[in-house]
Write a protein that holds these residues in place. Sequence first.
Motif, PDB file in Angstrom:
ATOM      1  N   ARG A 290      67.900 -23.884 -27.748  1.00 52.24           N
ATOM      2  CA  ARG A 290      67.055 -23.044 -28.216  1.00 52.24           C
ATOM      3  C   ARG A 290      67.928 -22.308 -29.176  1.00 52.24           C
TER       4      ARG A 290
ATOM      5  N   VAL B  36      65.033 -29.396 -34.414  1.00 51.01           N
ATOM      6  CA  VAL B  36      65.101 -29.769 -32.878  1.00 51.01           C
ATOM      7  C   VAL B  36      66.223 -30.977 -32.600  1.00 51.01           C
TER       8      VAL B  36
ATOM      9  N   VAL C 261      68.621 -24.150 -32.477  1.00 50.63           N
ATOM     10  CA  VAL C 261      67.439 -24.533 -33.053  1.00 50.63           C
ATOM     11  C   VAL C 261      67.337 -23.491 -33.940  1.00 50.63           C
ATOM     12  N   LEU C 262      67.700 -22.168 -33.677  1.00 45.51           N
ATOM     13  CA  LEU C 262      67.493 -20.936 -34.485  1.00 45.51           C
ATOM     14  C   LEU C 262      68.576 -20.981 -35.366  1.00 45.51           C
TER      15      LEU C 262
ATOM     16  N   GLU D  69      69.957 -30.531 -30.787  1.00 41.59           N
ATOM     17  CA  GLU D  69      70.163 -31.398 -29.582  1.00 41.59           C
ATOM     18  C   GLU D  69      71.584 -32.090 -29.727  1.00 41.59           C
TER      19      GLU D  69
ATOM     20  N   LEU E 136      69.099 -26.377 -22.118  1.00 44.96           N
ATOM     21  CA  LEU E 136      67.676 -25.872 -22.795  1.00 44.96           C
ATOM     22  C   LEU E 136      67.921 -24.553 -23.579  1.00 44.96           C
ATOM     23  N   GLU E 137      68.894 -23.621 -22.873  1.00 42.88           N
ATOM     24  CA  GLU E 137      68.921 -22.329 -23.606  1.00 42.88           C
ATOM     25  C   GLU E 137      69.847 -22.671 -24.796  1.00 42.88           C
TER      26      GLU E 137
END
Length: 171
Positions: free
Chosen positions: A27, A36, A30-31, A40, A23-24
Motif C-alpha cells: 500500500r 500495483v 502504491v501511493l 509489488e 500488504l502494508e
Amino acid sequence: MVEPVSGPRAAFEIDELYHHRRLELVRLAVLLVDDVPTAEDVVQDAFAALYRRHGARLTGLDDPEAYVRRSVVNGARSVLRRRRTVRAYVPPRPRPAPPPEEHVLLKEEHQEVLRALGRLTTRQREVLVLRYWSNLSEAQIAETLGLSRGAVKSTASRALAALARRLEDPA
C-alpha cells in the motif's frame, strides 16, 4: 491490525515479517509509484535484498521493519527516477528514406550537389534550401528560422562558399 513485531530485541524471521507487513508495504509503495504491479515488485525487491543481506533470521538487524520500509521508499524513488528519465528522452526523428528510383532519376551532377549540401551545417542547409528551393525572401527565411536578416545573408554567403569548395574538391 497486526501489532508491531519490531522492537529493541525482537527476534523474528523474515517470513514472519513478510506475512505481517507485506500488504502494508505494498500500500505504501502504491501511493508512491501509483501502480500495483510496480509496487509489488518494489516490495518484493526490498524483501529479497533484506534476505540477501541479513539471512532468514535477520541477524544483526535492530529494527527489520524500519529497514524494509526504508528499502521500499528507496526502491520507489528509483522507479520514479527511471520513469522520469524515460519520459524525458525524445528519440531523434527518423529521416524518411529516399524513394528507390531517386538515384536513377537524378543526374550525377545533382547527386554531387545533394551530397555537398548534406555536408553543410544544419543552419546553412536550411537557409539554402529555403532560399533556392522554396524561393523565400531573406525576410521570410529570417522569420521562419528566427534569425535576423543579417544572419540569413551571412549564413547564405558562407554556405554558398562552402558548397562551392565542396563541389570543386568532393573528397
